[in-house]
Design a protein around this motif. Structure first.
Motif, mmCIF file in Angstrom:
data_model
loop_
_atom_site.group_PDB
_atom_site.id
_atom_site.type_symbol
_atom_site.label_atom_id
_atom_site.label_comp_id
_atom_site.label_asym_id
_atom_site.label_seq_id
_atom_site.Cartn_x
_atom_site.Cartn_y
_atom_site.Cartn_z
ATOM 1 N N GLN A 1 18.580 -13.978 18.073
ATOM 2 C CA GLN A 1 17.855 -12.759 17.745
ATOM 3 C C GLN A 1 18.860 -11.655 17.420
ATOM 4 O O GLN A 1 19.779 -11.397 18.206
ATOM 5 C CB GLN A 1 16.973 -12.330 18.927
ATOM 6 N N SER A 2 18.696 -11.005 16.283
ATOM 7 C CA SER A 2 19.693 -10.032 15.829
ATOM 8 C C SER A 2 19.769 -8.777 16.690
ATOM 9 O O SER A 2 20.755 -8.042 16.637
ATOM 10 C CB SER A 2 19.415 -9.636 14.374
ATOM 11 N N GLY A 3 18.754 -8.509 17.483
ATOM 12 C CA GLY A 3 18.777 -7.328 18.348
ATOM 13 C C GLY A 3 19.324 -7.591 19.727
ATOM 14 O O GLY A 3 19.364 -6.694 20.576
ATOM 15 N N GLU A 4 19.794 -8.820 19.978
ATOM 16 C CA GLU A 4 20.336 -9.189 21.290
ATOM 17 C C GLU A 4 21.621 -8.414 21.586
ATOM 18 O O GLU A 4 22.334 -7.978 20.687
ATOM 19 C CB GLU A 4 20.652 -10.684 21.310
ATOM 20 N N GLY A 5 21.925 -8.269 22.863
ATOM 21 C CA GLY A 5 23.225 -7.768 23.293
ATOM 22 C C GLY A 5 23.306 -6.287 23.549
ATOM 23 O O GLY A 5 24.255 -5.828 24.201
ATOM 24 N N PHE B 1 27.774 0.604 16.942
ATOM 25 C CA PHE B 1 26.707 0.951 16.001
ATOM 26 C C PHE B 1 26.854 0.197 14.686
ATOM 27 O O PHE B 1 25.861 -0.214 14.072
ATOM 28 C CB PHE B 1 26.681 2.460 15.762
ATOM 29 N N ILE B 2 28.091 0.019 14.245
ATOM 30 C CA ILE B 2 28.315 -0.736 13.009
ATOM 31 C C ILE B 2 27.800 -2.169 13.157
ATOM 32 O O ILE B 2 27.058 -2.682 12.304
ATOM 33 C CB ILE B 2 29.812 -0.748 12.640
ATOM 34 N N LEU B 3 28.188 -2.833 14.231
ATOM 35 C CA LEU B 3 27.786 -4.221 14.446
ATOM 36 C C LEU B 3 26.277 -4.335 14.663
ATOM 37 O O LEU B 3 25.640 -5.273 14.162
ATOM 38 C CB LEU B 3 28.528 -4.816 15.650
ATOM 39 N N GLN B 4 25.717 -3.376 15.387
ATOM 40 C CA GLN B 4 24.273 -3.413 15.612
ATOM 41 C C GLN B 4 23.521 -3.332 14.287
ATOM 42 O O GLN B 4 22.570 -4.086 14.045
ATOM 43 C CB GLN B 4 23.855 -2.262 16.529
ATOM 44 N N GLY B 5 23.963 -2.431 13.409
ATOM 45 C CA GLY B 5 23.315 -2.299 12.104
ATOM 46 C C GLY B 5 23.528 -3.513 11.224
ATOM 47 O O GLY B 5 22.596 -3.985 10.551
ATOM 48 N N VAL B 6 24.752 -4.041 11.218
ATOM 49 C CA VAL B 6 25.048 -5.233 10.415
ATOM 50 C C VAL B 6 24.244 -6.427 10.907
ATOM 51 O O VAL B 6 23.701 -7.206 10.099
ATOM 52 C CB VAL B 6 26.558 -5.539 10.452
ATOM 53 N N ASN B 7 24.156 -6.590 12.219
ATOM 54 C CA ASN B 7 23.392 -7.717 12.773
ATOM 55 C C ASN B 7 21.945 -7.699 12.280
ATOM 56 O O ASN B 7 21.400 -8.720 11.833
ATOM 57 C CB ASN B 7 23.414 -7.676 14.300
ATOM 58 N N LEU B 8 21.330 -6.543 12.384
ATOM 59 C CA LEU B 8 19.927 -6.422 11.976
ATOM 60 C C LEU B 8 19.770 -6.491 10.460
ATOM 61 O O LEU B 8 18.921 -7.224 9.939
ATOM 62 C CB LEU B 8 19.354 -5.101 12.496
ATOM 63 N N GLY B 9 20.604 -5.728 9.728
ATOM 64 C CA GLY B 9 20.456 -5.644 8.281
ATOM 65 C C GLY B 9 20.742 -6.947 7.565
ATOM 66 O O GLY B 9 19.955 -7.388 6.707
ATOM 67 N N LEU C 1 19.040 -11.906 4.709
ATOM 68 C CA LEU C 1 19.233 -13.321 4.391
ATOM 69 C C LEU C 1 18.068 -14.208 4.816
ATOM 70 O O LEU C 1 17.830 -15.253 4.210
ATOM 71 C CB LEU C 1 20.525 -13.830 5.058
ATOM 72 N N THR C 2 17.359 -13.815 5.863
ATOM 73 C CA THR C 2 16.291 -14.687 6.378
ATOM 74 C C THR C 2 14.908 -14.074 6.230
ATOM 75 O O THR C 2 13.905 -14.774 6.416
ATOM 76 C CB THR C 2 16.530 -15.007 7.872
ATOM 77 N N GLY C 3 14.845 -12.770 5.936
ATOM 78 C CA GLY C 3 13.550 -12.095 5.899
ATOM 79 C C GLY C 3 12.955 -11.936 7.272
ATOM 80 O O GLY C 3 11.768 -11.628 7.419
ATOM 81 N N ASN C 4 13.790 -12.128 8.298
ATOM 82 C CA ASN C 4 13.323 -12.100 9.677
ATOM 83 C C ASN C 4 14.381 -11.402 10.521
ATOM 84 O O ASN C 4 15.451 -11.039 10.027
ATOM 85 C CB ASN C 4 13.092 -13.543 10.169
ATOM 86 N N VAL C 5 14.097 -11.206 11.802
ATOM 87 C CA VAL C 5 15.074 -10.580 12.692
ATOM 88 C C VAL C 5 15.862 -11.611 13.484
ATOM 89 O O VAL C 5 16.656 -11.256 14.352
ATOM 90 C CB VAL C 5 14.378 -9.600 13.670
ATOM 91 N N ALA C 6 15.668 -12.888 13.194
ATOM 92 C CA ALA C 6 16.375 -13.961 13.882
ATOM 93 C C ALA C 6 17.003 -14.896 12.850
ATOM 94 O O ALA C 6 16.533 -15.019 11.715
ATOM 95 C CB ALA C 6 15.435 -14.742 14.789
ATOM 96 N N SER C 7 18.075 -15.567 13.247
ATOM 97 C CA SER C 7 18.701 -16.545 12.369
ATOM 98 C C SER C 7 17.830 -17.790 12.270
ATOM 99 O O SER C 7 16.951 -18.024 13.110
ATOM 100 C CB SER C 7 20.093 -16.920 12.898
ATOM 101 N N ALA C 8 18.071 -18.605 11.253
ATOM 102 C CA ALA C 8 17.299 -19.840 11.074
ATOM 103 C C ALA C 8 17.692 -20.879 12.121
ATOM 104 O O ALA C 8 18.798 -20.845 12.668
ATOM 105 C CB ALA C 8 17.539 -20.395 9.674
ATOM 106 N N ASP C 9 16.782 -21.788 12.400
ATOM 107 C CA ASP C 9 17.044 -22.886 13.329
ATOM 108 C C ASP C 9 18.010 -23.872 12.658
ATOM 109 O O ASP C 9 17.717 -24.414 11.595
ATOM 110 C CB ASP C 9 15.728 -23.577 13.680
ATOM 111 N N ILE C 10 19.156 -24.101 13.281
ATOM 112 C CA ILE C 10 20.161 -24.983 12.670
ATOM 113 C C ILE C 10 20.261 -26.331 13.385
ATOM 114 O O ILE C 10 21.240 -27.063 13.200
ATOM 115 C CB ILE C 10 21.551 -24.303 12.669
ATOM 116 N N SER C 11 19.267 -26.656 14.198
ATOM 117 C CA SER C 11 19.355 -27.864 15.029
ATOM 118 C C SER C 11 19.385 -29.162 14.231
ATOM 119 O O SER C 11 19.758 -30.213 14.773
ATOM 120 C CB SER C 11 18.185 -27.898 16.019
#
Length: 351
Positions: free
Chosen positions: A270-274, A150-158, A163-173
């Motif tokens: 995606q921060s909700g993955e896993g 639960f801690i990691l799930q909340g940290v991932n989303l929060g 940092l991105t204003g989104n639920v996914a990380s930025a494209d780093i390609s």
């Protein structure tokens, strides 16, 4: 009189079960991975007969890829279960690893490889924390890692949204180091009609290394000992604390490896993955011969359990069956595997 007394003793020695050679079939049936091997063969034959695309050699790579993404985590989870513990945070830990590498590199303008190494430190630290807290508090690993989940799930989303204003990380390609990192974590090789992702190689290597460590080294004996009876193992000098923490750290390392593939396969995470994947890893390990009580199991069997998942997930689609039944299949396989494992262990105890 001497000769008469000697003959019965020879007959008794010949019949002594302690020195008798067991038949090959009996020895094979006492192996913990036998149930998963039989199940894998049956499922393979089933979909070979029921699904025409399953017979297409070009689809072998797709099936193995699905199995490898589960197998990379099923192997360390199996080791942990043999050591008598669970890790319910394993699924979200994969996401945490991918997010850590991406967010750290992106927000601090770092070379991608720096983000990767920092993510490795984060992942291994999570595993070490789980093991330390387990031993420090004496709580069941189910509760400790459920809290971490639960801690990691909340940290991932929060943190991702912050940092991105989104639920996914930025494209780093387009960042420095991305191309070389992608060759390590997201590449593929084509062998004739079959395309194999690099995760298949990592999965096989992890299985071979883990099987060797478990069956051929002192560390493997420690794993079985702490899973069977931690108090007795400690009494004979087994480093119970280091062994259990090391097993949790192994889960963390493989979560990092899986998270890096997730990142470099899709360039973003995606921060909700896993969520829910932890049960898949545990079920694969149970199908592979691991008992929920610890002290018994096989990493080869866990990999076969992952292969069963890979074949079934795609086989159902290839056969045109309703995929809604896949979860039912998981439940049936879990119950059957548990019954088979108990039977096989009883046979092994008769040796």
């Amino acid at each position: 009189m001497t000769a008469t007394a000697t003959e019965p003793s020879r007959g008794l020695a010949a019949r002594d079960d302690r020195v008798a050679t067991r038949p090959l079939a009996a020895r094979l049936l006492s192996r913990p991975e036998v149930g998963s091997l039989i199940a894998a063969i049956v499922i393979f034959l089933l979909f070979m007969a029921a699904a025409e695309p399953f017979r297409n050699v070009a689809n072998v790579g797709t099936i193995l890829y699905g199995a490898s993404t589960i197998g990379i985590m099923a192997v360390p989870v199996a080791l942990l279960m043999i050591g008598g513990e669970f890790d319910l945070s394993a699924g979200v830990a994969v996401t945490t690893s991918g997010l850590s590498a991406s967010l750290l590199a992106w927000n601090f303008g770092l070379n991608v490889w720096v983000g990767i190494l920092l993510a490795l430190a984060v992942s291994v630290a999570i595993g070490a924390f789980n093991g330390w807290l387990l031993l420090k508090t004496g709580l069941p690993s189910f509760l400790v890692t459920l809290g971490t989940f639960f801690i990691l799930q909340g940290v991932n989303l929060g943190v991702t949204r912050l940092l991105t204003g989104n639920v996914a990380s930025a494209d780093i390609s387009d960042m420095d180091g991305f191309a070389s990192a992608q060759n390590i974590f997201g590449s593929e090789v084509t062998l004739g009609p079959v395309t194999l992702k690099i995760t298949v190689l990592y999965w096989v290597l992890l299985t071979v290394i883990a099987a060797y460590v478990l069956l051929r080294t002192r560390v493997g004996n420690w794993v079985f000992a702490v899973g069977g009876d931690a108090a007795a193992a400690r009494a004979v000098g087994v480093p119970v604390r280091a062994t259990k923490i090391g097993l949790f750290m192994a889960v963390g390392f493989c979560a990092w490896l899986s998270g890096m593939h997730l990142l470099f396969q899709f360039n973003t995470v995606q921060s909700g993955e896993g969520v829910g994947k932890e049960f898949i890893f545990i079920i694969a390990a149970v199908i592979g011969g691991c008992l929920l009580t610890g002290g018994y199991g096989s990493v080869v069997g866990a990999s076969l359990g992952a292969l069963i998942f890979g074949m079934t997930q795609l086989g159902i689609n290839y056969a045109g069956w309703n995929p809604d039944w896949f979860r039912t299949f998981l439940g049936v396989m879990l119950l059957l595997a548990t019954l088979v494992n108990m039977y096989v262990k009883r046979r092994a105890d008769l040796r």
